[in-house]
Design a protein around this motif. Structure first.
Motif, PDB file in Angstrom:
ATOM      1  N   ASP A  24      -9.442   9.671   0.857  1.00  0.00           N
ATOM      2  CA  ASP A  24      -8.197   9.035   0.425  1.00  0.00           C
ATOM      3  C   ASP A  24      -7.220  10.095  -0.089  1.00  0.00           C
ATOM      4  O   ASP A  24      -7.633  11.070  -0.738  1.00  0.00           O
ATOM      5  CB  ASP A  24      -8.451   8.031  -0.709  1.00  0.00           C
ATOM      6  CG  ASP A  24      -9.284   6.848  -0.244  1.00  0.00           C
ATOM      7  OD1 ASP A  24      -9.455   6.693   0.980  1.00  0.00           O
ATOM      8  OD2 ASP A  24      -9.757   6.081  -1.108  1.00  0.00           O
ATOM      9  N   TYR A  44      -7.022  11.499  -3.965  1.00  0.00           N
ATOM     10  CA  TYR A  44      -8.225  11.101  -4.700  1.00  0.00           C
ATOM     11  C   TYR A  44      -9.016  12.331  -5.126  1.00  0.00           C
ATOM     12  O   TYR A  44      -9.295  13.217  -4.319  1.00  0.00           O
ATOM     13  CB  TYR A  44      -9.119  10.199  -3.852  1.00  0.00           C
ATOM     14  CG  TYR A  44     -10.370   9.751  -4.590  1.00  0.00           C
ATOM     15  CD1 TYR A  44     -10.325   8.690  -5.489  1.00  0.00           C
ATOM     16  CD2 TYR A  44     -11.586  10.422  -4.410  1.00  0.00           C
ATOM     17  CE1 TYR A  44     -11.451   8.304  -6.194  1.00  0.00           C
ATOM     18  CE2 TYR A  44     -12.720  10.032  -5.108  1.00  0.00           C
ATOM     19  CZ  TYR A  44     -12.645   8.974  -5.993  1.00  0.00           C
ATOM     20  OH  TYR A  44     -13.771   8.601  -6.685  1.00  0.00           O
ATOM     21  N   GLU A  95       0.836  -1.198   0.000  1.00  0.00           N
ATOM     22  CA  GLU A  95       0.000   0.000   0.000  1.00  0.00           C
ATOM     23  C   GLU A  95       0.874   1.252   0.000  1.00  0.00           C
ATOM     24  O   GLU A  95       0.594   2.226  -0.702  1.00  0.00           O
ATOM     25  CB  GLU A  95      -0.919  -0.004   1.226  1.00  0.00           C
ATOM     26  CG  GLU A  95      -1.818   1.220   1.355  1.00  0.00           C
ATOM     27  CD  GLU A  95      -2.835   1.343   0.224  1.00  0.00           C
ATOM     28  OE1 GLU A  95      -3.410   2.433   0.085  1.00  0.00           O
ATOM     29  OE2 GLU A  95      -3.034   0.359  -0.518  1.00  0.00           O
ATOM     30  N   HIS A 122     -14.338   7.211  -1.063  1.00  0.00           N
ATOM     31  CA  HIS A 122     -12.928   7.513  -1.341  1.00  0.00           C
ATOM     32  C   HIS A 122     -12.550   8.974  -1.093  1.00  0.00           C
ATOM     33  O   HIS A 122     -11.388   9.333  -1.290  1.00  0.00           O
ATOM     34  CB  HIS A 122     -12.612   7.171  -2.802  1.00  0.00           C
ATOM     35  CG  HIS A 122     -12.927   5.754  -3.167  1.00  0.00           C
ATOM     36  ND1 HIS A 122     -12.189   4.690  -2.721  1.00  0.00           N
ATOM     37  CD2 HIS A 122     -13.928   5.224  -3.932  1.00  0.00           C
ATOM     38  CE1 HIS A 122     -12.694   3.569  -3.188  1.00  0.00           C
ATOM     39  NE2 HIS A 122     -13.760   3.857  -3.923  1.00  0.00           N
ATOM     40  N   ALA A 175     -18.254   7.389  -5.488  1.00  0.00           N
ATOM     41  CA  ALA A 175     -17.044   8.117  -5.105  1.00  0.00           C
ATOM     42  C   ALA A 175     -16.988   8.432  -3.612  1.00  0.00           C
ATOM     43  O   ALA A 175     -15.899   8.646  -3.068  1.00  0.00           O
ATOM     44  CB  ALA A 175     -16.948   9.415  -5.911  1.00  0.00           C
TER      45      ALA A 175
END
Length: 209
Positions: free
Chosen positions: A188, A191, A13, A185, A182
């Motif tokens: 994130d 993003y 990750e 996320h 969406a």
């Protein structure tokens, strides 16, 4: 025989994040730098011929330079958070006053985007123990997004009131919205929702993270 198993999910990750980071930074830096360079070349080649056109180009240079500074600031903030070098300096704050100051600061940007701002701040908000910079960063990010992703003639609503032993702050807007796919996320790193409505809106995808 001895078998040693190690979970490398976290490492993978981190590798992905680093790869995304390099790609994003290269892309985000290339476009505004190319734009600034292009505008400056044109201005240097036509000084004095069209003052209004030169002024517009310089304004675009300023916008692009501002986007670069915003990107650098976001990257430094993320770096500080991930290295745990950020220390909160709590103090008694009157959030209503801070909200008003930030809204006043962003009204110029809202006007340029054809967006109206409507505030509803309760008079009985208690003093809150918090870090002033963190609160300003949080509220600026929410209002800035509500303005950027709005439509001309749209509105941004901010409501701040007491709710039991808490202060509830809501920011709503009449903008383009976020699809259900969406939503998971949006916190994130790097993003950004990509569609026709967001194609020309500058951003790093780090604000909410």
């Amino acid at each position: 025989a001895i078998a040693v198993l190690r979970d490398i999910t976290k490492l993978k990750e981190l590798e992905r994040i680093e790869s995304d980071f390099v790609t994003m930074v290269a892309h985000e830096l290339k476009a505004p730098l190319a734009a600034i360079s292009g505008y400056v070349d044109v201005i240097l080649g036509s000084l004095g011929e069209d003052i209004e056109q030169e002024k517009k180009m310089l304004e675009r240079c300023k916008e692009r330079a501002y986007s670069l500074l915003a990107l650098i600031k976001d990257l430094l903030d993320i770096s500080s958070l991930e290295s745990s070098s950020v220390t909160s300096k709590r103090e008694p704050l009157q959030l209503g006053r801070i909200i008003q100051e930030i809204a006043d600061f962003l009204r110029g940007m809202a006007a340029e985007n054809g967006v109206q701002m409507a505030l509803s701040i309760a008079q009985d908000l208690p003093l809150t123990s918090a870090d002033r910079r963190e609160m300003e960063h949080l509220l600026t990010n929410l209002l800035n997004n509500a303005i950027k992703y709005n439509v001309r003639g749209g509105k941004v609503y901010l409501d701040a009131r007491r709710q039991d032993s808490f202060i509830r702050i809501e920011v709503k807007d009449t903008g383009i919205g976020i699809s259900a796919e969406a939503l998971p996320h949006i916190f994130d790193e790097f993003y950004r929702v990509k569609n026709e409505g967001t194609r020309f809106i500058l951003g790093t995808g780090l604000g909410l993270a």
